[in-house]
Design an enzyme around this catalytic site. Structure first.
Site, short mmCIF file in Angstrom:
data_model
loop_
_atom_site.label_atom_id
_atom_site.label_comp_id
_atom_site.label_asym_id
_atom_site.label_seq_id
_atom_site.Cartn_x
_atom_site.Cartn_y
_atom_site.Cartn_z
N THR A 191 6.59 1.02 1.81
CA THR A 191 7.63 1.79 2.49
C THR A 191 6.96 2.82 3.39
O THR A 191 6.23 3.69 2.90
CB THR A 191 8.54 2.49 1.46
OG1 THR A 191 8.99 1.52 0.52
CG2 THR A 191 9.73 3.11 2.16
N LEU A 228 0.83 -1.21 0.00
CA LEU A 228 0.00 0.00 0.00
C LEU A 228 0.86 1.25 0.00
O LEU A 228 2.03 1.24 0.36
CB LEU A 228 -0.91 -0.03 1.22
CG LEU A 228 -1.98 -1.13 1.15
CD1 LEU A 228 -2.51 -1.48 2.52
CD2 LEU A 228 -3.11 -0.70 0.21
N LYS A 253 16.43 -1.06 3.97
CA LYS A 253 15.88 -0.48 2.72
C LYS A 253 16.28 1.00 2.62
O LYS A 253 16.62 1.49 1.54
CB LYS A 253 14.36 -0.66 2.73
CG LYS A 253 13.56 0.36 1.96
CD LYS A 253 13.07 -0.14 0.64
CE LYS A 253 12.30 0.96 -0.07
NZ LYS A 253 12.10 0.74 -1.47
N1 LIG Z 1 7.09 2.38 -7.28
C1 LIG Z 1 8.28 1.95 -6.86
O1 LIG Z 1 9.27 1.97 -7.60
C2 LIG Z 1 8.44 1.38 -5.46
C3 LIG Z 1 9.54 0.57 -5.20
C4 LIG Z 1 9.68 0.03 -3.94
C5 LIG Z 1 8.74 0.30 -2.94
N2 LIG Z 1 7.69 1.14 -3.22
C6 LIG Z 1 6.73 1.39 -2.13
O2 LIG Z 1 5.70 0.42 -2.25
C7 LIG Z 1 4.43 1.00 -1.92
C8 LIG Z 1 3.48 0.89 -3.12
O3 LIG Z 1 4.09 1.57 -4.20
P1 LIG Z 1 3.34 1.72 -5.62
O4 LIG Z 1 4.34 2.34 -6.52
O5 LIG Z 1 2.69 0.43 -5.99
O6 LIG Z 1 2.22 2.79 -5.22
P2 LIG Z 1 0.84 3.13 -6.02
O7 LIG Z 1 0.93 2.76 -7.44
O8 LIG Z 1 0.52 4.53 -5.65
O9 LIG Z 1 -0.23 2.15 -5.34
C9 LIG Z 1 -0.66 2.38 -4.02
C10 LIG Z 1 -1.70 1.37 -3.60
O10 LIG Z 1 -2.23 1.78 -2.32
C11 LIG Z 1 -3.66 1.85 -2.43
N3 LIG Z 1 -4.19 2.86 -1.52
C12 LIG Z 1 -3.76 4.14 -1.36
N4 LIG Z 1 -4.48 4.75 -0.40
C13 LIG Z 1 -5.38 3.85 0.06
C14 LIG Z 1 -6.38 3.87 1.05
N5 LIG Z 1 -6.62 4.97 1.80
N6 LIG Z 1 -7.12 2.75 1.25
C15 LIG Z 1 -6.88 1.64 0.53
N7 LIG Z 1 -5.93 1.54 -0.43
C16 LIG Z 1 -5.18 2.63 -0.66
C17 LIG Z 1 -3.92 2.19 -3.88
O11 LIG Z 1 -5.25 1.88 -4.21
P3 LIG Z 1 -5.94 2.55 -5.51
O12 LIG Z 1 -5.57 1.68 -6.68
O13 LIG Z 1 -7.37 2.56 -5.19
O14 LIG Z 1 -5.35 3.96 -5.63
C18 LIG Z 1 -2.90 1.28 -4.56
O15 LIG Z 1 -3.35 -0.05 -4.59
C19 LIG Z 1 4.73 2.43 -1.47
O16 LIG Z 1 4.91 2.45 -0.08
C20 LIG Z 1 6.05 2.74 -2.17
O17 LIG Z 1 6.81 3.72 -1.46
C21 LIG Z 1 7.51 1.65 -4.46
#
Ligand SMILES: NC(=O)c1ccc[n+]([C@@H]2O[C@H](COP(=O)([O-])OP(=O)(O)OC[C@H]3O[C@@H](n4cnc5c(N)ncnc54)[C@H](OP(=O)(O)O)[C@@H]3O)[C@@H](O)[C@H]2O)c1
Length: 324
Positions: free
Chosen positions: A129, A98, A204
């Site tokens: 994260t 999330l 991390k």
């Molecule tokens: N992107 C990267 O390169 C990367 C790499 C390593 C780690 N991360 C970490 O991994 C995590 C996810 O990253 P991501 O890139 O996949 O982020 P993302 O594309 O923004 O996806 C976020 C997820 O959280 C959900 N969400 C947000 N607010 C919510 C709420 N209030 N209630 C329920 N669900 C909610 C979103 O649902 P909806 O679909 O409804 O919006 C979506 O499924 C983050 O903490 C990020 O820092 C990211």
């Protein structure tokens, strides 16, 4: 004694201790279909990660706030739950991928009676994260409610997620970590046990400190070369041939030459990570001068409305500082 796992369970590592009984729970605790693995959060990272689990044969139940994002998972054979509560009712172990702390709290029903109902007798695996303090507090809350908690942040962005080549760092009680680790195999090239919570998030942060300063330094090198009238394609060739070349430097150098800002890791997410690392550093009174400069530069990048672009968009902040 545990029953013999079927082929799908063996493929996804379920023969090494993930049944509710082996994990220390009764079948009543984990629900009648507690062998399902739960997955909540199908964003940029979560969707390819969950798809890799489903394609590896993991019996999977998923939920996402925006239902349309579940469609590829349905096609891959996952069960689509109507609510987070249904995920916890069907699965003994639930992975959360999330956006941030408030998203995790919302999904777990933190601060409401739903929280205990969801996490009691379950293993919660937090792969997103967040701050280290938040994770330690969540660990305490899950434990107090009768559940188990594993912190499992990942290194790697969308493409390694699609390729199942993320690097996961795990922290928690050793038996819980040992039970969760094989489940991550379809998503991760490597997994590392990092001791107690929040050891995995601090690991991390250490990795990301290197990544952020590396990419910012690379971007500044291209900016410097460009403003000296050098051939940036030639700089890329020299760097790619030299001892500092890596998958990251090769990928980002190609984007910088092409001024390709299509997102792999979004500048806004890098800023968030940078902030979390800086806060952890301040709390421990650790000096991070390179990171602090990057923090300012990513802040300027996002303030220019470039938050959804790739992290190489930090070039925009450098260009602004140089002036037209
Ligand atoms: N992107 C990267 O390169 C990367 C790499 C390593 C780690 N991360 C970490 O991994 C995590 C996810 O990253 P991501 O890139 O996949 O982020 P993302 O594309 O923004 O996806 C976020 C997820 O959280 C959900 N969400 C947000 N607010 C919510 C709420 N209030 N209630 C329920 N669900 C909610 C979103 O649902 P909806 O679909 O409804 O919006 C979506 O499924 C983050 O903490 C990020 O820092 C990211």
């Amino acid at each position: 004694m545990s029953r013999v796992p079927d082929a799908a369970e063996r493929r996804c590592g379920m023969d090494v201790g993930i049944t509710g009984k082996d994990a220390g729970f009764t079948s009543k605790d984990v629900g009648s279909t507690g062998l399902d693995l739960g997955f909540i959060g199908l964003g940029v990272m979560g969707r390819p990660m969950a798809l890799n689990l489903a394609r590896a044969g993991t019996p999977l139940v998923v939920w996402n706030r925006t239902p349309g994002r579940c469609d590829p998972l349905r096609e891959a054979g996952a069960h689509i739950a109507g609510s987070p509560a249904e995920v916890f009712a069907r699965a003994g172990t639930v992975i959360l991928m999330l956006a941030d702390e408030s998203a995790v709290d919302a999904v777990l029903g933190r601060g409401t009676p739903d929280f205990t109902a969801r996490v009691a007798g379950h293993t919660v695996v937090h792969m997103g994260t967040t701050s280290a303090e938040y994770s330690a507090g969540l660990r305490d809350a899950v434990r107090a409610a009768g559940g188990r908690y594993v912190e499992a942040p990942v290194s790697g962005s969308r493409v390694p997620a699609e390729q199942g080549r993320l690097v996961a760092m795990l922290a928690g009680e050793p038996d819980a970590v040992a039970a969760v680790r094989p489940l991550l195999a379809p998503m991760c090239g490597e997994t590392f046990a990092c001791g107690d919570v929040p050891g995995a998030l601090l690991m991390k942060f250490s990795v990301n400190l290197f990544l952020i300063t590396l990419v910012t330094g690379l971007t500044e090198a291209f900016h410097f070369a460009g403003r000296h009238g050098l051939d940036q394609g030639l700089l890329r060739a020299v760097l790619d041939a030299g001892p500092m070349a890596s998958a990251v430097s090769r990928g980002k150098a190609a984007k910088l030459v092409a001024r390709d800002f299509d997102v792999q890791a979004a500048a806004a997410d890098v800023l968030k990570n940078n902030r979390l690392i800086a806060e952890a550093a301040r709390k421990a009174e650790v000096a991070t001068p390179l990171l602090d400069v990057c923090h300012a530069l990513f802040g300027e990048t996002v303030a220019q409305g470039r938050g959804t672009e790739d992290m190489v968009a930090v070039l925009r902040a450098l260009e602004s500082r140089t002036g037209a």
